[in-house]
Design a protein around this motif. Structure first.
Motif, PDB file in Angstrom:
ATOM      1  N   ARG A   1      -2.729  -3.200   4.198  1.00  0.00           N
ATOM      2  CA  ARG A   1      -1.458  -2.487   4.057  1.00  0.00           C
ATOM      3  C   ARG A   1      -1.171  -1.635   5.291  1.00  0.00           C
ATOM      4  NH1 ARG A   1       1.909  -1.965  -0.214  1.00  0.00           N
ATOM      5  NH2 ARG A   1       1.597  -3.565  -1.787  1.00  0.00           N
ATOM      6  N   HIS A   2      -2.187  -1.075   5.907  1.00  0.00           N
ATOM      7  CA  HIS A   2      -2.000  -0.322   7.157  1.00  0.00           C
ATOM      8  C   HIS A   2      -1.456  -1.243   8.243  1.00  0.00           C
ATOM      9  CE1 HIS A   2      -3.631   1.611  10.947  1.00  0.00           C
ATOM     10  NE2 HIS A   2      -2.945   2.597  10.411  1.00  0.00           N
ATOM     11  N   ILE A   3      -2.051  -2.412   8.358  1.00  0.00           N
ATOM     12  CA  ILE A   3      -1.608  -3.387   9.355  1.00  0.00           C
ATOM     13  C   ILE A   3      -0.167  -3.805   9.099  1.00  0.00           C
ATOM     14  CG2 ILE A   3      -1.922  -5.805  10.065  1.00  0.00           C
ATOM     15  CD1 ILE A   3      -4.984  -5.289   9.689  1.00  0.00           C
TER      16      ILE A   3
ATOM     17  N   ARG B   1      11.176  10.549   0.959  1.00  0.00           N
ATOM     18  CA  ARG B   1      12.239  11.171   1.731  1.00  0.00           C
ATOM     19  C   ARG B   1      11.814  11.193   3.197  1.00  0.00           C
ATOM     20  NH1 ARG B   1      13.167  16.620  -1.988  1.00  0.00           N
ATOM     21  NH2 ARG B   1      14.205  15.602  -3.764  1.00  0.00           N
ATOM     22  N   GLY B   2      12.771  11.050   4.092  1.00  0.00           N
ATOM     23  CA  GLY B   2      12.435  11.204   5.501  1.00  0.00           C
ATOM     24  C   GLY B   2      12.611   9.943   6.324  1.00  0.00           C
ATOM     25  N   ALA B   3      11.933   9.926   7.481  1.00  0.00           N
ATOM     26  CA  ALA B   3      12.273   9.023   8.575  1.00  0.00           C
ATOM     27  C   ALA B   3      11.748   7.600   8.441  1.00  0.00           C
ATOM     28  CB  ALA B   3      11.745   9.614   9.891  1.00  0.00           C
ATOM     29  N   ALA B   4      10.623   7.384   7.780  1.00  0.00           N
ATOM     30  CA  ALA B   4       9.975   6.063   7.824  1.00  0.00           C
ATOM     31  C   ALA B   4       9.602   5.561   6.430  1.00  0.00           C
ATOM     32  CB  ALA B   4       8.738   6.127   8.711  1.00  0.00           C
TER      33      ALA B   4
ATOM     34  N   ARG C   1       5.981   3.700   5.252  1.00  0.00           N
ATOM     35  CA  ARG C   1       5.093   4.514   4.417  1.00  0.00           C
ATOM     36  C   ARG C   1       4.868   3.885   3.050  1.00  0.00           C
ATOM     37  NH1 ARG C   1       2.278   7.401   7.975  1.00  0.00           N
ATOM     38  NH2 ARG C   1       3.657   8.509   9.421  1.00  0.00           N
ATOM     39  N   ALA C   2       5.878   3.242   2.500  1.00  0.00           N
ATOM     40  CA  ALA C   2       5.706   2.601   1.195  1.00  0.00           C
ATOM     41  C   ALA C   2       4.649   1.504   1.260  1.00  0.00           C
ATOM     42  CB  ALA C   2       7.039   2.035   0.710  1.00  0.00           C
ATOM     43  N   ILE C   3       4.696   0.699   2.320  1.00  0.00           N
ATOM     44  CA  ILE C   3       3.698  -0.358   2.482  1.00  0.00           C
ATOM     45  C   ILE C   3       2.321   0.242   2.724  1.00  0.00           C
ATOM     46  CG2 ILE C   3       2.955  -2.276   3.949  1.00  0.00           C
ATOM     47  CD1 ILE C   3       5.898  -2.925   4.416  1.00  0.00           C
ATOM     48  N   MET C   4       2.231   1.206   3.630  1.00  0.00           N
ATOM     49  CA  MET C   4       0.943   1.792   3.990  1.00  0.00           C
ATOM     50  C   MET C   4       0.273   2.488   2.814  1.00  0.00           C
ATOM     51  SD  MET C   4       2.113   3.231   7.724  1.00  0.00           S
ATOM     52  CE  MET C   4       0.554   3.968   8.234  1.00  0.00           C
ATOM     53  N   ALA C   5       1.084   3.023   1.905  1.00  0.00           N
ATOM     54  CA  ALA C   5       0.533   3.730   0.743  1.00  0.00           C
ATOM     55  C   ALA C   5       0.105   2.775  -0.370  1.00  0.00           C
ATOM     56  CB  ALA C   5       1.565   4.718   0.207  1.00  0.00           C
ATOM     57  N   GLY C   6       0.385   1.489  -0.215  1.00  0.00           N
ATOM     58  CA  GLY C   6       0.014   0.535  -1.250  1.00  0.00           C
ATOM     59  C   GLY C   6       0.999   0.444  -2.394  1.00  0.00           C
TER      60      GLY C   6
ATOM     61  N   ILE D   1       6.488   7.629  12.157  1.00  0.00           N
ATOM     62  CA  ILE D   1       5.245   6.970  12.544  1.00  0.00           C
ATOM     63  C   ILE D   1       4.844   7.425  13.945  1.00  0.00           C
ATOM     64  CG2 ILE D   1       4.161   4.757  13.051  1.00  0.00           C
ATOM     65  CD1 ILE D   1       4.711   5.173  10.085  1.00  0.00           C
ATOM     66  N   GLU D   2       3.608   7.878  14.055  1.00  0.00           N
ATOM     67  CA  GLU D   2       3.066   8.297  15.353  1.00  0.00           C
ATOM     68  C   GLU D   2       2.117   7.226  15.876  1.00  0.00           C
ATOM     69  OE1 GLU D   2       4.102  10.903  16.883  1.00  0.00           O
ATOM     70  OE2 GLU D   2       5.179  11.905  15.258  1.00  0.00           O
ATOM     71  N   LYS D   3       2.166   6.972  17.167  1.00  0.00           N
ATOM     72  CA  LYS D   3       1.302   5.940  17.748  1.00  0.00           C
ATOM     73  C   LYS D   3      -0.175   6.253  17.532  1.00  0.00           C
ATOM     74  CE  LYS D   3       4.476   4.153  21.244  1.00  0.00           C
ATOM     75  NZ  LYS D   3       4.713   3.875  22.677  1.00  0.00           N
ATOM     76  N   ALA D   4      -0.505   7.533  17.419  1.00  0.00           N
ATOM     77  CA  ALA D   4      -1.905   7.936  17.263  1.00  0.00           C
ATOM     78  C   ALA D   4      -2.512   7.445  15.956  1.00  0.00           C
ATOM     79  CB  ALA D   4      -2.019   9.451  17.353  1.00  0.00           C
ATOM     80  N   GLU D   5      -1.682   7.127  14.960  1.00  0.00           N
ATOM     81  CA  GLU D   5      -2.214   6.687  13.665  1.00  0.00           C
ATOM     82  C   GLU D   5      -2.317   5.169  13.563  1.00  0.00           C
ATOM     83  OE1 GLU D   5       0.488   7.403  10.221  1.00  0.00           O
ATOM     84  OE2 GLU D   5       1.916   8.072  11.733  1.00  0.00           O
TER      85      GLU D   5
END
Length: 311
Positions: A225-227, A118-121, A125-130, A207-211
């Motif tokens: 996956r982060h990339i 749920r939410g904005a991204a 997030r699905a990709i980053m979480a694997g 998504i925040e630029k800091a991450e």
């Protein structure tokens, strides 16, 4: 009879749904989108959103209110006398009086398999979480954050080769087709709703630029996956030593590679980089202030030998 609809959307992701609704004969009473923002070469011209541009091309009236909470906004919304509203990545909260205005309700297209993400991204997030699977869902909206009853869903596999841009481009037409089918069922009085589960709820924070900085100490699959989850925007990045200030490099696409070494170390002449476990090979990247390029082209201008280290 085709439905009389209000369409509410802002980015490129929403455009295919708008086009499909028009193509299937629904009457678009109005399109709501976010207000134009400064852009252009000098940042001075107001740039209409992709949805506004398409709606104006189609001759559909466009409204860009800064809030939907004012009584004037509610009166204007009600005046369209819409059967239903279709909402796709609009970017503004719909208060209860707005949700109640169309006689058949407001329906949102969401880019995840709710209640996960749920939410904005949700795509990022699905990709980053694997995650190995995601999809699109049509839900009848309520005042909660993506908590409404589910009408229809389509699933899609996520591969390790997919970036956020790739997944976006796969889900947008899939979602457009799903929403058209949902509106056809609504038109026939045959749209069935299922209460959304409260098991497995996760939130896709903006998504925040800091991450975006790459942590090379993580396993190779997590780094990849982060990339990919941050490609193309904001772009996951790392730094290389330079003649003075470090050089920031955005890494936009990669693949798993063989080899091991100290985290962040270049392992060969084809830009394999060691991670905490395993390695990745960089396929596309972008040097600060430069355009996106293939790694082979990057290495011609900035050769990196084994032993160089990203931080």
């Amino acid at each position: 009879m085709p439905l009389r609809l209000i369409f509410m959307g802002t980015p490129d992701f929403a455009v295919p749904t708008l086009l499909e609704l028009v193509a299937h004969g629904h009457e678009l009473a109005a399109v709501y989108s976010r207000a134009p923002k400064p852009g252009g070469r000098r940042g001075l011209q107001l740039q209409p959103t992709p949805v506004e541009q398409e709606a104006r091309r189609l001759g559909i009236p466009v409204l860009t209110p800064k809030t939907l909470k004012a009584s004037e906004a509610l009166e204007e919304f009600r005046a369209h006398q819409a059967d239903a509203a279709v909402v796709v990545a609009y970017g503004m909260i719909l208060p209860q009086p707005i949700l109640d205005a169309p006689k058949l309700g407001c329906y949102n297209l969401h880019a995840s398999l709710l209640p996960r993400w749920r939410g904005a991204a949700p795509i990022n997030r699905a990709i980053m979480a694997g995650d190995t699977e995601t999809g699109v869902m049509v839900m009848k909206m309520d005042v909660g954050l993506d908590t409404g009853d589910i009408a229809m869903a389509e699933r899609l596999a996520i591969t390790d080769q997919m970036t956020a841009a790739d997944l976006h481009d796969a889900l947008a037409p899939l979602g457009a087709d799903l929403m058209v089918r949902a509106m056809a069922a609504l038109e026939r009085g045959a749209l069935q709703l299922t209460k959304q589960s409260e098991d497995g709820v996760t939130y896709a924070a903006k998504i925040e630029k800091a991450e975006a900085r790459i942590d090379w100490n993580k396993p190779a699959h997590a780094v990849l996956r982060h990339i990919h989850g941050l490609s193309p925007f904001p772009g996951a990045w790392a730094e290389l030593p330079g003649d003075g200030e470090p050089v920031r490099i955005k890494i936009l696409r990669g693949e798993l590679a063989s080899g091991s070494g100290a985290s962040g170390t270049v392992l060969d002449d084809n830009l394999a980089i060691a991670c905490g476990e395993g390695a990745i090979r960089v396929l596309e990247l972008q040097r600060e202030g430069k355009g996106r390029m293939k790694s082979v082209d990057f290495l011609r201008g900035m050769p990196l030998k084994p032993g160089a280290r990203f931080t």
